[in-house]
Design a protein around this motif. Structure first.
Motif, PDB file in Angstrom:
ATOM      1  N   PHE A 166       0.832  -1.208   0.000  1.00 47.97           N
ATOM      2  CA  PHE A 166       0.000   0.000   0.000  1.00 47.97           C
ATOM      3  C   PHE A 166       0.865   1.256   0.000  1.00 47.97           C
ATOM      4  N   LYS A 167       1.909   1.231   0.804  1.00 50.03           N
ATOM      5  CA  LYS A 167       2.810   2.376   0.893  1.00 50.03           C
ATOM      6  C   LYS A 167       3.504   2.627  -0.440  1.00 50.03           C
ATOM      7  N   GLU A 168       3.933   1.556  -1.101  1.00 51.89           N
ATOM      8  CA  GLU A 168       4.600   1.681  -2.393  1.00 51.89           C
ATOM      9  C   GLU A 168       3.642   2.190  -3.459  1.00 51.89           C
ATOM     10  N   ALA A 169       2.405   1.692  -3.443  1.00 48.08           N
ATOM     11  CA  ALA A 169       1.424   2.055  -4.462  1.00 48.08           C
ATOM     12  C   ALA A 169       1.002   3.516  -4.374  1.00 48.08           C
ATOM     13  N   GLU A 170       1.183   4.126  -3.215  1.00 46.48           N
ATOM     14  CA  GLU A 170       0.801   5.524  -3.035  1.00 46.48           C
ATOM     15  C   GLU A 170       1.844   6.501  -3.570  1.00 46.48           C
ATOM     16  N   LYS A 171       3.018   6.016  -3.926  1.00 48.83           N
ATOM     17  CA  LYS A 171       4.088   6.893  -4.395  1.00 48.83           C
ATOM     18  C   LYS A 171       3.766   7.444  -5.784  1.00 48.83           C
ATOM     19  N   ASP A 172       4.178   8.676  -6.015  1.00 52.30           N
ATOM     20  CA  ASP A 172       4.022   9.275  -7.336  1.00 52.30           C
ATOM     21  C   ASP A 172       4.814   8.463  -8.352  1.00 52.30           C
ATOM     22  N   GLY A 173       4.203   8.230  -9.492  1.00 46.24           N
ATOM     23  CA  GLY A 173       4.887   7.512 -10.558  1.00 46.24           C
ATOM     24  C   GLY A 173       4.797   6.008 -10.474  1.00 46.24           C
ATOM     25  N   TYR A 174       4.088   5.479  -9.466  1.00 43.39           N
ATOM     26  CA  TYR A 174       3.942   4.022  -9.392  1.00 43.39           C
ATOM     27  C   TYR A 174       3.193   3.534 -10.620  1.00 43.39           C
TER      28      TYR A 174
END
Length: 286
Positions: free
Chosen positions: A247-255
């Motif tokens: 979830f934390k990774e998916a929230e990053k810009d550019g994912y």
């Protein structure tokens, strides 16, 4: 440790590291049984990776169905995972029906049929993932699951499976699989072919965000359900909460949802699981 137990330990460590880590938090007497359960779940889930056509996959699934239902006349015990899971079923008096239902549900993996509805997808996740959490709880507690445990397992397993599916959209596309439900595609006016593109368009990004939100909702319901729960079952839920790293990774810009990523490092996974174990222990005391 028997040869079968040693095989399952190494197998789970290789193919389901989060589950392997979680078993280290379990009592010594339950660890081998948990690893046998997780090895079985991995073995069935990997069948789609090992075959090029549905028929060989059907044969493998039927072999497992026969082995667990007692109708296989071959030397089942020569397979270390089969030996370990059969011994685990007998040792803990586990019901066989959930195992057989899991095998049947995995037949969907062998074909290119689209998932019709979100309800169908959640049902699939329940039979292939929630049931594993539930059986792990039974191994840990030594008794059938009560309503609270069952509900928490249901939500936790769906959250775990959905997040896994959202991380492997590119792999699904390469296999001509579609786990994103048709009803979700239609709701966002997105054609299934968009899931096979190199880069996500706005429609795919919207669908991805919506599906992640569904997974987050199930995880939140699981966590709520763990309040005051029997603490002996908590190791069964530790792999579930590893989805928070995704979830934390998916929230990053550019994912990019349509690209495969390596995910969190082993060190990050170990640290997050340790913190989760403390959090859930505190939650169970409330």
């Amino acid at each position: 440790m028997s040869q079968a137990d040693s095989y399952c330990n190494d197998f789970v460590k290789r193919f389901s590291y989060d589950r392997y880590l979680s078993a280290l938090y379990a009592p010594d007497e339950a660890r081998a049984s948990l690893l046998a359960l997780y090895a079985f779940a991995c073995e069935i889930a990997r069948i789609r990776e090992l075959v090029n056509e549905p028929m060989p996959g059907e044969i493998r699934l039927q072999w497992w169905h026969d082995a667990l239902s007692g109708t296989n006349h071959g030397d089942v015990m020569q397979n270390p995972v089969a030996q370990a899971i059969l011994e685990t079923i007998e040792r803990h008096k586990l019901p066989r029906e959930p195992f057989l239902n899991l095998i049947s549900a995995r037949r969907f993996d062998l074909y290119s049929d689209p998932m019709p509805t979100l309800n169908d997808l959640e049902g699939y996740c329940g039979e292939t993932s929630s049931v594993v959490v539930l059986l792990a709880c039974m191994i840990l507690s030594g008794k059938p699951a009560d309503r609270q445990v069952s509900d928490a397992c249901g939500h936790g397993g769906v959250a775990y499976a959905l997040s896994g599916l959202m991380q492997t959209l590119a792999l699904q596309a390469s296999r001509q699989q579609q786990f994103i439900p048709d009803e979700i595609l239609k709701r966002h006016d997105v054609h299934a072919s968009s899931l096979r593109a190199k880069v996500s368009d706005n429609g795919v990004k919207a669908i991805f965000k919506a599906m992640v939100a569904v997974s987050q909702k199930h995880l939140g319901d699981c966590e709520t359900g763990l309040k005051g729960i029997d603490p002996t079952v908590l190791p069964a839920f530790l792999p579930v909460f590893q989805v928070e790293l995704f979830f934390k990774e998916a929230e990053k810009d550019g994912y990019e949802p349509l690209h495969m990523t390596g995910g969190a490092s082993h060190m990050q996974r170990m640290w997050h699981m340790w913190r989760t174990s403390r959090r859930l222990a505190k939650l169970s005391r409330t």
